[in-house]
Motif scaffolding. Structure first.
Motif, mmCIF file in Angstrom:
data_model
loop_
_atom_site.group_PDB
_atom_site.id
_atom_site.type_symbol
_atom_site.label_atom_id
_atom_site.label_comp_id
_atom_site.label_asym_id
_atom_site.label_seq_id
_atom_site.Cartn_x
_atom_site.Cartn_y
_atom_site.Cartn_z
ATOM 1 N N GLU A 58 0.850 -1.174 0.000
ATOM 2 C CA GLU A 58 0.000 0.000 0.000
ATOM 3 C C GLU A 58 0.895 1.235 0.000
ATOM 4 O O GLU A 58 2.017 1.207 0.527
ATOM 5 C CB GLU A 58 -0.882 0.021 1.256
ATOM 6 C CG GLU A 58 -1.882 -1.103 1.331
ATOM 7 C CD GLU A 58 -3.050 -0.893 0.388
ATOM 8 O OE1 GLU A 58 -3.390 0.277 0.123
ATOM 9 O OE2 GLU A 58 -3.600 -1.899 -0.082
ATOM 10 N N LYS A 59 0.399 2.329 -0.547
ATOM 11 C CA LYS A 59 1.201 3.553 -0.657
ATOM 12 C C LYS A 59 1.699 4.007 0.710
ATOM 13 O O LYS A 59 2.872 4.364 0.860
ATOM 14 C CB LYS A 59 0.385 4.657 -1.321
ATOM 15 C CG LYS A 59 1.171 5.912 -1.568
ATOM 16 C CD LYS A 59 0.367 6.970 -2.295
ATOM 17 C CE LYS A 59 1.224 8.190 -2.560
ATOM 18 N NZ LYS A 59 0.503 9.213 -3.301
ATOM 19 N N ASN A 60 0.839 3.985 1.714
ATOM 20 C CA ASN A 60 1.235 4.430 3.062
ATOM 21 C C ASN A 60 2.358 3.559 3.609
ATOM 22 O O ASN A 60 3.316 4.068 4.185
ATOM 23 C CB ASN A 60 0.057 4.376 4.030
ATOM 24 C CG ASN A 60 -1.082 5.260 3.619
ATOM 25 O OD1 ASN A 60 -1.040 5.912 2.587
ATOM 26 N ND2 ASN A 60 -2.116 5.280 4.428
ATOM 27 N N GLN A 63 5.627 4.343 1.810
ATOM 28 C CA GLN A 63 6.204 5.608 2.269
ATOM 29 C C GLN A 63 6.831 5.456 3.648
ATOM 30 O O GLN A 63 7.907 5.995 3.917
ATOM 31 C CB GLN A 63 5.136 6.704 2.278
ATOM 32 C CG GLN A 63 4.720 7.138 0.892
ATOM 33 C CD GLN A 63 3.522 8.082 0.904
ATOM 34 O OE1 GLN A 63 2.730 8.107 1.841
ATOM 35 N NE2 GLN A 63 3.391 8.865 -0.167
ATOM 36 N N GLU A 64 6.162 4.722 4.508
ATOM 37 C CA GLU A 64 6.689 4.487 5.854
ATOM 38 C C GLU A 64 7.992 3.694 5.791
ATOM 39 O O GLU A 64 8.971 4.024 6.476
ATOM 40 C CB GLU A 64 5.639 3.720 6.675
ATOM 41 C CG GLU A 64 5.935 3.648 8.143
ATOM 42 C CD GLU A 64 4.785 3.008 8.904
ATOM 43 O OE1 GLU A 64 5.056 2.025 9.617
ATOM 44 O OE2 GLU A 64 3.641 3.478 8.766
ATOM 45 N N LEU A 69 13.880 3.449 6.117
ATOM 46 C CA LEU A 69 15.135 3.110 5.456
ATOM 47 C C LEU A 69 16.049 4.336 5.379
ATOM 48 O O LEU A 69 17.248 4.249 5.661
ATOM 49 C CB LEU A 69 14.872 2.556 4.054
ATOM 50 C CG LEU A 69 16.100 2.126 3.258
ATOM 51 C CD1 LEU A 69 16.838 0.992 3.961
ATOM 52 C CD2 LEU A 69 15.689 1.700 1.865
ATOM 53 N N GLU A 70 15.474 5.459 5.025
ATOM 54 C CA GLU A 70 16.250 6.708 4.951
ATOM 55 C C GLU A 70 16.814 7.074 6.319
ATOM 56 O O GLU A 70 17.985 7.474 6.436
ATOM 57 C CB GLU A 70 15.376 7.844 4.408
ATOM 58 C CG GLU A 70 16.108 9.146 4.195
ATOM 59 C CD GLU A 70 17.152 9.083 3.084
ATOM 60 O OE1 GLU A 70 18.095 9.887 3.127
ATOM 61 O OE2 GLU A 70 17.039 8.217 2.195
#
Length: 79
Positions: A58-60, A63-64, A69-70
């Motif tokens: 899912e997009k959410n 993004q999470e 990871l970042e």
């Protein structure tokens, strides 16, 4: 339910599972062939698998995961 009926029903369930397992194996073979073809054409299969995994999310959730990871990359000085 009689023992004969229960045994027959169990046999039918087992046969259905076996057919589905065979179909699953065939599909897995087909997927492996597609990856092999992509690799033969110069694509990086590991990256393709990662993209397929990301597209399933899912997009959410994607993004999470990207944000986490970042954060970890920054914490380890990998940027």
């Amino acid at each position: 339910m009689s023992d004969a009926v229960a045994a027959e029903q169990l046999r039918l369930f087992i046969e259905r599972i076996e057919r589905l397992e065979e179909e699953k194996k065939g599909i897995a073979d087909d997927i492996r062939d597609v990856y092999a073809e992509a690799k033969a054409n110069g694509y990086d299969v590991k990256t393709m698998r990662a993209i397929v995994r990301l597209r399933r999310m899912e997009k959410n959730a994607r993004q999470e995961a990207d944000a986490l990871l970042e954060t970890y990359r920054n914490a380890l000085g990998l940027d």
